[in-house]
Design an enzyme around this catalytic site. Structure first.
Site, PDB file in Angstrom:
ATOM      1  N   ASP A  21      -2.440   7.842   6.203  1.00  0.00           N
ATOM      2  CA  ASP A  21      -1.956   8.726   5.141  1.00  0.00           C
ATOM      3  C   ASP A  21      -0.549   9.251   5.441  1.00  0.00           C
ATOM      4  O   ASP A  21      -0.171   9.402   6.604  1.00  0.00           O
ATOM      5  CB  ASP A  21      -2.955   9.899   4.974  1.00  0.00           C
ATOM      6  CG  ASP A  21      -2.790  10.600   3.643  1.00  0.00           C
ATOM      7  OD1 ASP A  21      -2.100  10.063   2.758  1.00  0.00           O
ATOM      8  OD2 ASP A  21      -3.371  11.694   3.487  1.00  0.00           O
ATOM      9  N   HIS A  38       5.362   3.076   1.732  1.00  0.00           N
ATOM     10  CA  HIS A  38       4.303   2.071   1.908  1.00  0.00           C
ATOM     11  C   HIS A  38       4.849   0.867   2.690  1.00  0.00           C
ATOM     12  O   HIS A  38       4.202   0.356   3.591  1.00  0.00           O
ATOM     13  CB  HIS A  38       3.761   1.609   0.556  1.00  0.00           C
ATOM     14  CG  HIS A  38       3.111   2.708  -0.238  1.00  0.00           C
ATOM     15  ND1 HIS A  38       2.225   3.595   0.327  1.00  0.00           N
ATOM     16  CD2 HIS A  38       3.218   3.069  -1.547  1.00  0.00           C
ATOM     17  CE1 HIS A  38       1.808   4.447  -0.610  1.00  0.00           C
ATOM     18  NE2 HIS A  38       2.402   4.154  -1.743  1.00  0.00           N
ATOM     19  N   ASN A  69      -7.598   5.715  -5.573  1.00  0.00           N
ATOM     20  CA  ASN A  69      -6.177   5.355  -5.660  1.00  0.00           C
ATOM     21  C   ASN A  69      -5.843   4.579  -6.937  1.00  0.00           C
ATOM     22  O   ASN A  69      -4.678   4.490  -7.328  1.00  0.00           O
ATOM     23  CB  ASN A  69      -5.720   4.552  -4.428  1.00  0.00           C
ATOM     24  CG  ASN A  69      -5.610   5.377  -3.167  1.00  0.00           C
ATOM     25  OD1 ASN A  69      -5.814   4.889  -2.061  1.00  0.00           O
ATOM     26  ND2 ASN A  69      -5.267   6.659  -3.306  1.00  0.00           N
TER      27      ASN A  69
END
Ligand code: IPE
Ligand code: IPE
Ligand code: MG
Length: 246
Positions: A21, A38, A69
């Site tokens: 995370d 990401h 998500n």
């Protein structure tokens, strides 16, 4: 400071699960779009995979995309899926080099087709590797898994294949998609959030939990070593008293 050399290799967790995370916040801190975070999280995935394989950890489960998500903005979901395809393609050589077998848990049919195909290919290619199993949790949530397992059990009961007395902890355990793996002894979450976010609820009933403020793209082998060292200091009592372990 303690380092890799201080880790007791005779007392390693067999299975580590990680909630990766903090990618979005990492990017934001740098004035970039979330997807930049990401993309930079891929290096951390490589680091922990190699780090675990090097030490002799047998299973590593990484929470890469949750059921929830799917509620993110479409552009982010699309970018994440594209990144996943690209990463699996690019990283298969790293998996082969390190003897890592790739597997996946989650509602695979909800993934885009190119993603499913890439995943299938990498799983097939790496299936004989024995050093470590890397399990990607994709479109996964623990409640999704538990609901499916419950349906399966009820169906078997309706079909007369099992009786009420057969429903026990073992049966539930063996019906979950995680049944092939031992339960994680250690669960790590990065980015300073103290929650489980629908990850492996059943399987972490007795896991040691470790939280760190490090944002996922900054996570390195040393951070993994620190978590394992912390794990090794803990006394896992499983309901017993300390004295019973002397
Ligand atoms: C984790 O980073 C990656 C995924 C959930 C796919 P986030 O994208 O959740 O990053 P933050 O929590 O917003 O910083
Ligand atoms: C959990 O992270 C899911 C993954 C790491 C894939 P999130 O960032 O989605 O979790 P919440 O919603 O903030 O709890
Ligand atoms: Mg997050």
């Amino acid at each position: 400071m303690k380092t890799k050399e201080d880790i007791n290799l005779g007392h390693l967790p067999q299975h580590i699960a990680i909630i990766m995370d903090g990618n979005g916040r990492w990017a934001k801190e740098k004035g970039k779009f979330r997807i930049f975070g990401h993309k930079n999280g891929v290096k951390a995935v490589r680091e922990v995979s190699e780090g675990c394989a090097e030490l002799g950890v047998k299973y590593l489960t990484l929470y890469a995309f949750s059921t929830e998500n799917w509620n993110r903005p479409k552009v982010e979901i699309n970018a994440l899926m594209a990144l996943l395809v690209k990463t699996i393609k690019k990283e298969t050589s790293t998996l082969m080099k390190n003897g890592i077998r790739l597997e996946a848990i989650g509602d695979k049919k909800t993934l885009p087709e190119d993603c499913r195909n890439e995943l299938k290919e990498a799983i097939e290619l790496t299936k004989e590797n024995t050093k470590m199993t890397l399990i990607l949790a994709l479109s996964y949530s623990a409640k999704w898994d538990i609901v499916n397992a419950t349906r399966d059990i009820v169906k078997r009961a309706i079909d007369g294949k099992i009786a009420l007395k057969d429903v026990n902890e073992n049966l539930i355990n063996n019906t979950l998609t995680t049944h092939k793996y031992p339960h994680p002894e250690l669960m790590i979450r990065t980015s300073g959030e103290y929650r489980i976010s629908n990850f492996l609820l059943w399987e972490i009933a007795y896991s040691e939990l470790y939280f760190t403020n490090v944002l996922w793209p900054d996570y390195r082998k040393e951070d993994l070593h620190e978590a394992i060292l912390d794990y090794q200091k803990r006394e896992r009592r499983f309901g017993k008293t300390s004295e019973q372990f002397i």
